[in-house]
Design a protein around this motif. Sequence first.
Motif, PDB file in Angstrom:
ATOM      1  N   GLN A 193       0.800  -1.232   0.000  1.00  0.00           N
ATOM      2  CA  GLN A 193       0.000   0.000   0.000  1.00  0.00           C
ATOM      3  C   GLN A 193       0.833   1.284   0.000  1.00  0.00           C
ATOM      4  N   THR A 194       2.017   1.294   0.647  1.00  0.00           N
ATOM      5  CA  THR A 194       2.808   2.531   0.661  1.00  0.00           C
ATOM      6  C   THR A 194       3.962   2.481  -0.336  1.00  0.00           C
TER       7      THR A 194
ATOM      8  N   ASN B 275       6.486   0.459  -0.208  1.00  0.00           N
ATOM      9  CA  ASN B 275       7.642  -0.236   0.365  1.00  0.00           C
ATOM     10  C   ASN B 275       7.305  -1.725   0.481  1.00  0.00           C
TER      11      ASN B 275
ATOM     12  N   PHE C 221       8.466  -4.067   2.056  1.00  0.00           N
ATOM     13  CA  PHE C 221       8.649  -4.696   3.367  1.00  0.00           C
ATOM     14  C   PHE C 221       7.574  -4.260   4.360  1.00  0.00           C
ATOM     15  N   ASN C 222       6.693  -3.352   3.936  1.00  0.00           N
ATOM     16  CA  ASN C 222       5.568  -2.935   4.779  1.00  0.00           C
ATOM     17  C   ASN C 222       4.420  -3.907   4.513  1.00  0.00           C
TER      18      ASN C 222
ATOM     19  N   TRP D 245       1.778  -7.348   5.768  1.00  0.00           N
ATOM     20  CA  TRP D 245       1.010  -8.058   6.797  1.00  0.00           C
ATOM     21  C   TRP D 245       1.838  -9.237   7.325  1.00  0.00           C
ATOM     22  N   TYR D 246       2.306 -10.112   6.439  1.00  0.00           N
ATOM     23  CA  TYR D 246       3.083 -11.282   6.826  1.00  0.00           C
ATOM     24  C   TYR D 246       4.579 -11.015   6.617  1.00  0.00           C
ATOM     25  N   CYS D 247       5.401 -11.914   7.182  1.00  0.00           N
ATOM     26  CA  CYS D 247       6.840 -11.683   7.229  1.00  0.00           C
ATOM     27  C   CYS D 247       7.454 -11.531   5.831  1.00  0.00           C
ATOM     28  N   PRO D 248       8.100 -10.387   5.569  1.00  0.00           N
ATOM     29  CA  PRO D 248       8.685 -10.152   4.234  1.00  0.00           C
ATOM     30  C   PRO D 248       9.903 -11.021   3.932  1.00  0.00           C
TER      31      PRO D 248
ATOM     32  N   GLY E 151      -1.729   2.776   5.806  1.00  0.00           N
ATOM     33  CA  GLY E 151      -0.365   3.200   6.092  1.00  0.00           C
ATOM     34  C   GLY E 151       0.525   2.095   6.644  1.00  0.00           C
ATOM     35  N   PHE E 152      -0.070   1.116   7.328  1.00  0.00           N
ATOM     36  CA  PHE E 152       0.738   0.094   8.001  1.00  0.00           C
ATOM     37  C   PHE E 152       0.063  -1.261   7.810  1.00  0.00           C
TER      38      PHE E 152
END
Lengths: 563, 66
Positions: A208-209, A211, A213-214, A216-219, A250-251
């Motif tokens: 969504q932003t 990035n 690595f932002n 929900w689950y582990c990048p 945002g997160f």
Amino acid sequence: MAIFGSDVHRVKADVAVIGGGTAGLNTAIAAAEMGADVLIVDKAHIQRSGAIAGGIDHFFAYLNTGEKWDTRDAYLAYVAKVARGAANMKIHEKVLCDELVPAMERIERMGVSLRQPDGKIMRTQALGQPGPYAINFDGKFLKPKMAMAVKKKHIRVLNRVQVSNLYLHEGEFAGFSGYDVRNGDFYEIEAKAVVIATGNTNRMFKSQTGNPFNLWYCPANTGDLHRAAFDAGVELANVEYIRMTVVPKGFSAPGFNAFFGMGGKFVNGLGMEFMKNYHPMGDKAPRNMMVWGALQEVRAGRGPIYIDVRHLSPKDLAHLFSTLGTDKDTLPEFLTAKGYSREGAMIEMTVSEPMQARPSELCGSGIKIDETCASNVPGIFAAGDASDQMGCLNMCVAGGYAAGKHAARYAATVNYNRPFKSKALADEHKRVFAPLMRKTGIAPGEFENIVRIITTDNFGPYKSEISLTSAIAKLDALDRYRDELKANNLHELMRCHEAMNIQSVAKIVAHAALARKESRFPPYHYRSDHPETNDNDWCGLVVVRRDGAKGVATRFERLPYAA
Amino acid sequence: MPAVIDKGKCNGCELCALYCPLDVIHMEEGMAVVKYPDECWHCGACRQDCAHGAITFQFSPAMLGV
């Protein structure tokens, strides 16, 4: 530049476990308890690797309290209803139901209570459940405690080793290769059995932003072993589905289950509740329907979407904020930094990035397993999210343990470690370190971004035969840049291999989605050209396997459900 | 900037660099350094493991602004 890979280590084990997250650690504990010599290999460090690195706040279970929804049979009826066409009921019984009570006892033996501070069990309901199956608990330190349990059993661990490929001997598992992402040592690992527990492919779509690595689950989960297993001839299933959820704007953090379990209301940009228009259970509908509802509201011009928690009591709000921080350590302060008051607010939400993962909490997406957690290749097993039948904490703890028992039993029948060819290992050594040798080239992030643009444009929430065919052609064309990937150090080398693995899994996902000519769990698999769910022809698994050097073969396997 | 390390408080114990699931924190000259801030998952593991309270989180303008 230092010469990486000059130190080569040959390591032997009865049972090797790749991926030391929740499932992998429970697998290792089981195999060790069966008397096997066990080795865990993790790309990060088992203390904090995997989906629950920073904490977890709920565990799904039926508890036989006397309520009609709280029995094994009622729970299985829910699985058959909610995960129809993806969950194999026979396997579900083996990897969850038969292992559930010992799994809960194991967590508590590790020193993590499933109860509230007052000693009571607190349960909430969401996700299409017929009753409150989600036990709320403080799992902030569950992962370090699991790592401690592994240490107490003196199980060997190789941290910071990224596995690069699997090797077979006469059609049976022989071993695998990898390298240490911190010091560059190369590993050749021989084992009688391997259990793959590496999660899903999470950096596959735009976030969504912007990035990647932002998430929900582990990048860190980039489909490394989905790709390696596929290349070794292992069948995958449920990989046509792309999983999404609803996250704070945002997160991309978890919190969905806590928000709706505590009674948060999903409202649109007109301030109106809308979920009853999409599912009779409203805000307690299965996750895919919540995402579907949100997408449709935004598409119809009624966005943005919010979770309204203004009506919750101060006690419930306090519990909500503390549980949000248990699941995602930094989420409460993010909400505060955004200006939301703890006294209750309309919290702006959005649909998360898609990922290659299970279409329901009640199954997995990846290596196709049978009732013994075995794949089609003798000696290769799978557990947790990386398998096609397990997902979520409950199944990773329960089914991870089952996989460890079966792998140890299998290993005990193998008299000697199968050989694997030195030529293949020499070639792999060269392939692994090649990006470090190039003087110029493409950065892994750039390559990965191209993959994400293709996947997001062509097979996000909506897809068709034309969009998928076009995506496959573009992803295939991207192959020409693989030999130009350049790494400046070992960290970037890891990212180079991850980027290639994400691209490879994206191709497999697109092929599987092309094969399923219907829609199921919309928007996790929504075909604009086949918008209806067709149980007559498609109630079961699309199974994919490698066909030749570059091809993907698919077949369909029907799954039976009681009427 | 996501995880931020206060150099005045870091005693170089290495736990955050040892455990960081994204390989974002490395040791440089005996101090923990957030070497790849754009690759932080904001999981908070480093902060939980820091006995000296040297780690805080700062959310990016993109995360707070949208």
